[in-house]
Design a protein around this motif. Structure first.
Motif, PDB file in Angstrom:
ATOM      1  N   ASP A  92       0.916  -1.119   0.048  1.00 20.73           N
ATOM      2  CA  ASP A  92      -0.002  -0.015   0.013  1.00 20.73           C
ATOM      3  C   ASP A  92       0.784   1.124  -0.232  1.00 20.73           C
ATOM      4  O   ASP A  92       1.829   1.240  -0.321  1.00 20.73           O
ATOM      5  CB  ASP A  92      -1.029   0.199   1.197  1.00 20.73           C
ATOM      6  N   GLU A  93       0.384   2.180   0.398  1.00 18.35           N
ATOM      7  CA  GLU A  93       1.214   3.522   0.368  1.00 18.35           C
ATOM      8  C   GLU A  93       2.315   3.597   1.104  1.00 18.35           C
ATOM      9  O   GLU A  93       3.312   4.475   1.331  1.00 18.35           O
ATOM     10  CB  GLU A  93       0.398   5.013   0.576  1.00 18.35           C
ATOM     11  N   HIS A  94       2.435   2.684   2.140  1.00 18.71           N
ATOM     12  CA  HIS A  94       3.469   2.546   2.869  1.00 18.71           C
ATOM     13  C   HIS A  94       4.709   1.786   2.548  1.00 18.71           C
ATOM     14  O   HIS A  94       5.554   1.597   3.189  1.00 18.71           O
ATOM     15  CB  HIS A  94       3.234   1.819   4.482  1.00 18.71           C
ATOM     16  N   GLY A  95       4.325   1.085   1.219  1.00 17.94           N
ATOM     17  CA  GLY A  95       5.341   0.254   0.885  1.00 17.94           C
ATOM     18  C   GLY A  95       4.808  -1.473   0.777  1.00 17.94           C
ATOM     19  O   GLY A  95       3.539  -1.593   1.316  1.00 17.94           O
ATOM     20  N   THR A  96       5.595  -2.394   0.552  1.00 18.54           N
ATOM     21  CA  THR A  96       5.360  -3.589   0.824  1.00 18.54           C
ATOM     22  C   THR A  96       5.803  -4.560   1.915  1.00 18.54           C
ATOM     23  O   THR A  96       6.994  -4.201   2.465  1.00 18.54           O
ATOM     24  CB  THR A  96       5.994  -4.451  -0.335  1.00 18.54           C
ATOM     25  N   TYR A  97       4.775  -5.064   2.899  1.00 17.14           N
ATOM     26  CA  TYR A  97       5.446  -5.632   3.951  1.00 17.14           C
ATOM     27  C   TYR A  97       4.476  -6.875   4.475  1.00 17.14           C
ATOM     28  O   TYR A  97       3.363  -7.040   3.888  1.00 17.14           O
ATOM     29  CB  TYR A  97       5.127  -4.640   5.001  1.00 17.14           C
ATOM     30  N   ARG A  98       4.787  -7.664   5.359  1.00 18.34           N
ATOM     31  CA  ARG A  98       3.691  -8.805   5.727  1.00 18.34           C
ATOM     32  C   ARG A  98       2.855  -8.267   6.570  1.00 18.34           C
ATOM     33  O   ARG A  98       3.379  -7.485   7.997  1.00 18.34           O
ATOM     34  CB  ARG A  98       4.846 -10.000   6.324  1.00 18.34           C
ATOM     35  N   ASP A  99       1.608  -8.542   6.576  1.00 12.63           N
ATOM     36  CA  ASP A  99       0.568  -7.878   7.593  1.00 12.63           C
ATOM     37  C   ASP A  99       0.504  -8.783   8.643  1.00 12.63           C
ATOM     38  O   ASP A  99      -0.195  -9.837   8.256  1.00 12.63           O
ATOM     39  CB  ASP A  99      -0.719  -7.694   6.788  1.00 12.63           C
ATOM     40  N   GLY A 100       0.774  -8.628   9.712  1.00 15.65           N
ATOM     41  CA  GLY A 100       0.561  -9.592  10.934  1.00 15.65           C
ATOM     42  C   GLY A 100      -0.469  -8.977  11.896  1.00 15.65           C
ATOM     43  O   GLY A 100      -0.637  -9.605  12.977  1.00 15.65           O
TER      44      GLY A 100
END
Lengths: 295, 130
Positions: free
Chosen positions: A97-105
């Motif tokens: 999303d607008e914060h970048g790519t990351y793993r959603d925990g």
């Protein structure tokens, strides 16, 4: 009279029933005595004074209490929820999303909160069950009970820790070790590597590469024709991907970045027989290989 | 004012001493409601082994209040588990119990404490009356 005796636990009856009946024959119980016998049965179940094998066990002056068992079970459950939370966090979906790519925990949060409550209840209970004589060492003893089950249970002047509480401590230590091992294992498995999967043979000169769950499908493609038409389908809803074709370190062609679900085409790559790879600009971990054999 | 004074007297003369006494008995660790019967049982066994019924009648005659069978055996189980008393071979279903050395030592320590407690109280009452 034997009906009342049936309220007592088996171990108690094996040991005391004969002499108890003899006593009641010598003095037939009145109403108050019967009430007292029932109270004694409740006590014998809550504070059995001996283990299942009949050996004496004066743990904490009253045996293991029911509430101790509940709290100990809660600590076990809390430890399990902690593990579940870690697993949920490690396996969360990749999100861009607008914060970048990351793993959603975020899915792990309820597990962690529940585990925190249960483990805190166990720790508080541990400190409360210490005798008043342990005032000075209460905090330290609580830490010992949780982290070091080696606490002397009934040493002279020592800290008395109930069996249930000791079990909680053991459970906490074991769960922490298992959690660490599990995280290590998951971390190892999550290492980005060469894409696995069944190689796909392209026959017609038309191939499609699909982006699904932050991965390319198929991971490996073998083709004979060199004048390929390569379609790119992004099935990851809301996630942007593109398809970039490399020969070694040389970038040959790229699609525009499309947010799924969407389909586009890789424009007119001129291929000679050799090894190629696909990647995604947004997710460099996404890799697929293309082998052109020539006719 | 009278009410407050009475409550004060109650607290000083009844509540606190009984709390001290209970604290002493409770040195037989954490026996809860079985602390008092346990002390009476140790006292009853101090002149020789007795079986359940004999302990019961003896304790009732010493304390002047009835002792229920459930309470008796709850206390016996605790005392035995802590090694204060031991069970002998049953004689015709009745099993006699005997004070152990640990039990005798514990009882003696309890009684010495009580003697000190009683002596202090009586001396002070005597002083106050003079």
């Amino acid at each position: 009279m034997t009906a009342l005796l049936r309220l007592y636990p088996r171990a108690w009856r094996d040991r005391y029933e004969d002499e108890f009946l003899a006593l009641l024959e010598s003095r037939p119980p009145d109403v108050l005595d019967r009430v007292d016998i029932v109270r004694g049965a409740v006590d014998a179940r809550l504070h059995p004074q001996r283990r299942a094998d009949g050996a004496p066990d004066p743990t904490d002056g009253g045996g293991v209490r029911i509430s101790d068992r509940l709290v100990a079970a809660g600590v076990f459950l809390g430890a399990g929820l902690l593990l579940a939370g870690i697993v949920a966090a490690v396996n969360g979906p990749m999100v861009t999303d607008e914060h970048g790519t990351y793993r959603d925990g975020a899915a792990a949060l309820p597990f962690f909160v529940a585990a925190l409550v249960l483990l805190a209840a166990g720790a508080i209970r541990t400190t409360r069950r210490l005798p008043s004589s342990a005032d000075g060492t209460r905090g330290g003893a609580a830490m010992l009970a949780v982290f070091g089950p080696a606490t002397d249970p009934a040493g002279p002047g020592g800290v008395r820790v109930t069996r249930g509480v000791r079990r909680s401590g053991v459970a906490a230590v074991v769960s922490v070790i298992v959690a660490m091992a599990l995280v290590g294992a998951c971390g190892g498995a999550a290492e980005p590597g060469t894409p696995a999967g069944t190689p796909v043979q392209v026959v017609g000169g038309q191939m499609t590469v699909t982006a699904e769950a932050i991965a390319f499908v198929p991971a490996t493609t073998t083709t004979a024709p060199t004048d390929l038409t390569i379609a790119f389908e992004n099935k990851d809803a809301g996630i942007p991907h593109d398809l970039v074709l490399y020969a070694g370190d040389v970038k040959l062609a790229a699609t525009e970045i499309v947010t799924g679900p969407a389909t586009t085409t890789l424009s007119d790559p001129k291929l000679v027989p050799g090894d190629y790879r696909f990647t995604c600009t947004v997710h460099p971990n996404m890799q697929a290989s293309l082998l052109v054999t020539g006719s | 004012l009278t009410g407050t004074f009475q409550r004060h007297i109650y607290r000083v003369t009844i509540y606190q001493p009984s709390r001290i006494a209970r604290r002493q008995v409770a040195d037989i660790p954490e026996l809860g409601r079985f602390a008092e019967p346990s002390l009476y049982i140790l006292l009853s066994l101090s002149d020789g082994p007795k079986h359940g019924y004999a302990i019961m009648t003896d304790v009732e005659s010493i304390s002047g209040s009835p002792l229920g069978p459930g309470t008796l055996y709850g206390a016996l189980a605790r005392l035995e588990a802590r090694g204060f008393i031991e069970a002998l071979e049953p004689e015709d279903r009745r099993r006699p119990y005997r004070l152990t050395a640990l039990g005798a030592t514990t009882l003696r320590a309890q009684l010495e404490q009580m003697r000190g407690f009683a002596r202090t109280g009586l001396e002070r009452l005597g002083d106050a009356g003079r």
